[in-house]
Design a protein around this motif. Sequence first.
Motif, PDB file in Angstrom:
ATOM      1  N   ALA A 210     -10.862  14.246  13.784  1.00 41.22           N
ATOM      2  CA  ALA A 210      -9.992  15.171  14.521  1.00 41.22           C
ATOM      3  C   ALA A 210      -8.576  14.646  14.571  1.00 41.22           C
ATOM      4  N   LEU A 211      -8.420  13.320  14.675  1.00 39.20           N
ATOM      5  CA  LEU A 211      -7.090  12.722  14.733  1.00 39.20           C
ATOM      6  C   LEU A 211      -6.314  13.023  13.459  1.00 39.20           C
ATOM      7  N   LEU A 212      -6.989  12.867  12.308  1.00 41.86           N
ATOM      8  CA  LEU A 212      -6.301  13.120  11.044  1.00 41.86           C
ATOM      9  C   LEU A 212      -5.901  14.580  10.930  1.00 41.86           C
ATOM     10  N   ILE A 213      -6.782  15.472  11.409  1.00 45.30           N
ATOM     11  CA  ILE A 213      -6.460  16.895  11.361  1.00 45.30           C
ATOM     12  C   ILE A 213      -5.321  17.218  12.315  1.00 45.30           C
ATOM     13  N   LEU A 214      -5.366  16.600  13.519  1.00 46.23           N
ATOM     14  CA  LEU A 214      -4.349  16.862  14.535  1.00 46.23           C
ATOM     15  C   LEU A 214      -2.967  16.486  14.056  1.00 46.23           C
ATOM     16  N   VAL A 215      -2.845  15.310  13.462  1.00 45.87           N
ATOM     17  CA  VAL A 215      -1.526  14.826  13.081  1.00 45.87           C
ATOM     18  C   VAL A 215      -0.960  15.649  11.951  1.00 45.87           C
ATOM     19  N   GLY A 216      -1.798  16.133  11.046  1.00 46.78           N
ATOM     20  CA  GLY A 216      -1.322  16.977   9.971  1.00 46.78           C
ATOM     21  C   GLY A 216      -0.285  16.293   9.132  1.00 46.78           C
ATOM     22  N   GLY A 217       0.984  16.681   9.330  1.00 44.41           N
ATOM     23  CA  GLY A 217       2.068  16.123   8.534  1.00 44.41           C
ATOM     24  C   GLY A 217       2.478  14.741   8.951  1.00 44.41           C
ATOM     25  N   GLY A 218       1.791  14.142   9.920  1.00 41.20           N
ATOM     26  CA  GLY A 218       2.176  12.821  10.382  1.00 41.20           C
ATOM     27  C   GLY A 218       1.373  11.722   9.740  1.00 41.20           C
ATOM     28  N   ILE A 219       0.308  11.279  10.399  1.00 42.80           N
ATOM     29  CA  ILE A 219      -0.497  10.186   9.859  1.00 42.80           C
ATOM     30  C   ILE A 219      -1.055  10.551   8.500  1.00 42.80           C
ATOM     31  N   TYR A 220      -1.443  11.821   8.321  1.00 40.75           N
ATOM     32  CA  TYR A 220      -1.982  12.230   7.032  1.00 40.75           C
ATOM     33  C   TYR A 220      -1.004  11.915   5.924  1.00 40.75           C
TER      34      TYR A 220
ATOM     35  N   TYR B  81      29.344  23.768  11.526  1.00 45.61           N
ATOM     36  CA  TYR B  81      28.367  23.098  10.660  1.00 45.61           C
ATOM     37  C   TYR B  81      27.105  23.949  10.590  1.00 45.61           C
ATOM     38  N   GLY B  82      26.283  23.692   9.579  1.00 53.41           N
ATOM     39  CA  GLY B  82      25.059  24.459   9.392  1.00 53.41           C
ATOM     40  C   GLY B  82      23.820  23.598   9.459  1.00 53.41           C
ATOM     41  N   PRO B  83      22.645  24.203   9.256  1.00 54.12           N
ATOM     42  CA  PRO B  83      21.382  23.466   9.356  1.00 54.12           C
ATOM     43  C   PRO B  83      21.313  22.245   8.438  1.00 54.12           C
ATOM     44  N   ALA B  84      21.848  22.351   7.242  1.00 59.31           N
ATOM     45  CA  ALA B  84      21.790  21.220   6.312  1.00 59.31           C
ATOM     46  C   ALA B  84      22.563  20.017   6.839  1.00 59.31           C
TER      47      ALA B  84
ATOM     48  N   VAL C   2      11.586  18.156   8.757  1.00 60.59           N
ATOM     49  CA  VAL C   2      12.815  18.458   9.499  1.00 60.59           C
ATOM     50  C   VAL C   2      13.145  19.944   9.422  1.00 60.59           C
ATOM     51  N   ARG C   3      12.949  20.536   8.261  1.00 58.12           N
ATOM     52  CA  ARG C   3      13.245  21.964   8.115  1.00 58.12           C
ATOM     53  C   ARG C   3      12.436  22.815   9.073  1.00 58.12           C
ATOM     54  N   ALA C   4      11.217  22.368   9.384  1.00 58.87           N
ATOM     55  CA  ALA C   4      10.368  23.136  10.292  1.00 58.87           C
ATOM     56  C   ALA C   4      10.934  23.168  11.708  1.00 58.87           C
ATOM     57  N   TYR C   5      11.804  22.214  12.041  1.00 59.77           N
ATOM     58  CA  TYR C   5      12.392  22.147  13.378  1.00 59.77           C
ATOM     59  C   TYR C   5      13.712  22.910  13.472  1.00 59.77           C
ATOM     60  N   LEU C   6      14.375  23.124  12.362  1.00 56.76           N
ATOM     61  CA  LEU C   6      15.692  23.751  12.369  1.00 56.76           C
ATOM     62  C   LEU C   6      15.604  25.208  11.927  1.00 56.76           C
ATOM     63  N   PRO C   7      16.491  26.067  12.425  1.00 55.80           N
ATOM     64  CA  PRO C   7      16.486  27.457  11.987  1.00 55.80           C
ATOM     65  C   PRO C   7      16.784  27.552  10.488  1.00 55.80           C
ATOM     66  N   ALA C   8      16.123  28.495   9.828  1.00 58.59           N
ATOM     67  CA  ALA C   8      16.436  28.768   8.430  1.00 58.59           C
ATOM     68  C   ALA C   8      17.835  29.379   8.348  1.00 58.59           C
ATOM     69  N   THR C   9      18.369  29.430   7.147  1.00 62.54           N
ATOM     70  CA  THR C   9      19.740  29.921   6.957  1.00 62.54           C
ATOM     71  C   THR C   9      19.928  31.320   7.536  1.00 62.54           C
TER      72      THR C   9
ATOM     73  N   LEU D 193      12.698   6.337   9.606  1.00 65.16           N
ATOM     74  CA  LEU D 193      11.821   7.454   9.949  1.00 65.16           C
ATOM     75  C   LEU D 193      10.854   7.746   8.801  1.00 65.16           C
ATOM     76  N   LEU D 194       9.572   7.845   9.141  1.00 62.85           N
ATOM     77  CA  LEU D 194       8.551   8.187   8.155  1.00 62.85           C
ATOM     78  C   LEU D 194       8.283   9.691   8.146  1.00 62.85           C
ATOM     79  N   ARG D 195       7.690  10.202   9.211  1.00 65.22           N
ATOM     80  CA  ARG D 195       7.344  11.613   9.286  1.00 65.22           C
ATOM     81  C   ARG D 195       7.494  12.105  10.718  1.00 65.22           C
ATOM     82  N   LEU D 196       7.401  13.420  10.886  1.00 59.80           N
ATOM     83  CA  LEU D 196       7.372  14.062  12.188  1.00 59.80           C
ATOM     84  C   LEU D 196       6.110  14.908  12.277  1.00 59.80           C
ATOM     85  N   SER D 197       5.456  14.888  13.425  1.00 61.02           N
ATOM     86  CA  SER D 197       4.327  15.795  13.603  1.00 61.02           C
ATOM     87  C   SER D 197       4.851  17.215  13.704  1.00 61.02           C
ATOM     88  N   ALA D 198       3.944  18.179  13.612  1.00 66.93           N
ATOM     89  CA  ALA D 198       4.326  19.559  13.873  1.00 66.93           C
ATOM     90  C   ALA D 198       4.759  19.677  15.326  1.00 66.93           C
TER      91      ALA D 198
END
Length: 228
Positions: A22-32, A94-97, A119-126, A217-222
């Motif tokens: 469950a931990l591996l599934i939970l972290v998704g984009g993190g520990i995985y 300035y913009g998202p990039a 990071v893109r998942a946290y910032l608004p798209a263009t 920085l390695l990764r960010l969780s969802a």
Amino acid sequence: MNPAADRRRRRLLIAATAGGLALLILVGGGIYGLLRGPATPAPETPGRTSPSATATPGRPDAPAPEAVSPFGGPVAFARNIAAALFAWDTASGYGPADYAQVIADVAHPSEADALVTDVRAYLPATEAWAQLRQYQTRQWMTIDDVFVPDAWETALTQAAPGQIPDGATAITVTGTRHRDGIWDTTPVEASRPVAFTVFMICTPPIPGRGGTGACELLRLSALDNPLR
């Protein structure tokens, strides 16, 4: 052997195994991401412009995206990442990039490409940014708590030797995301609780030189799917 005790041990073993999965599934984009290695490179990486092509003239006092300090240890670094990740102003010029770039600048090379996607998942798209800037929307975060989650300690004990990089750690950040802007001529604001986990590698301080080591920085969780 006590049959009841034996059944309890089996249940604990099954629960521990299930918890690890469950931990591996939970972290998704993190520990995985740490366990499987670098992801396929994203089709593009953020690049700094001054100002960005997606920006619009606005508040002259709005600050530019600030560089993220890698010093101070894991907790301080997680706070710095949180501030950079959530603090933006569509009327800054300035913009998202541009906001993404200051985070990419402190990425660990092994996960830099995958981190761009995080990071893109946290910032608004263009397109969303263009809509938000019509209302001079800006965002920031107030932090409530910063801590090493219990689930990370569990992951460390369950990982095979060499599976998690030396110096890697996870810090969960909880707090409130704030936004404000102008609707017609009326100021409006909104806020909501947020939580996420920052995965990083930190080097220890150099003996005799004082200070603290640097973090990358390695990764960010969802968002709202942190380690607890």
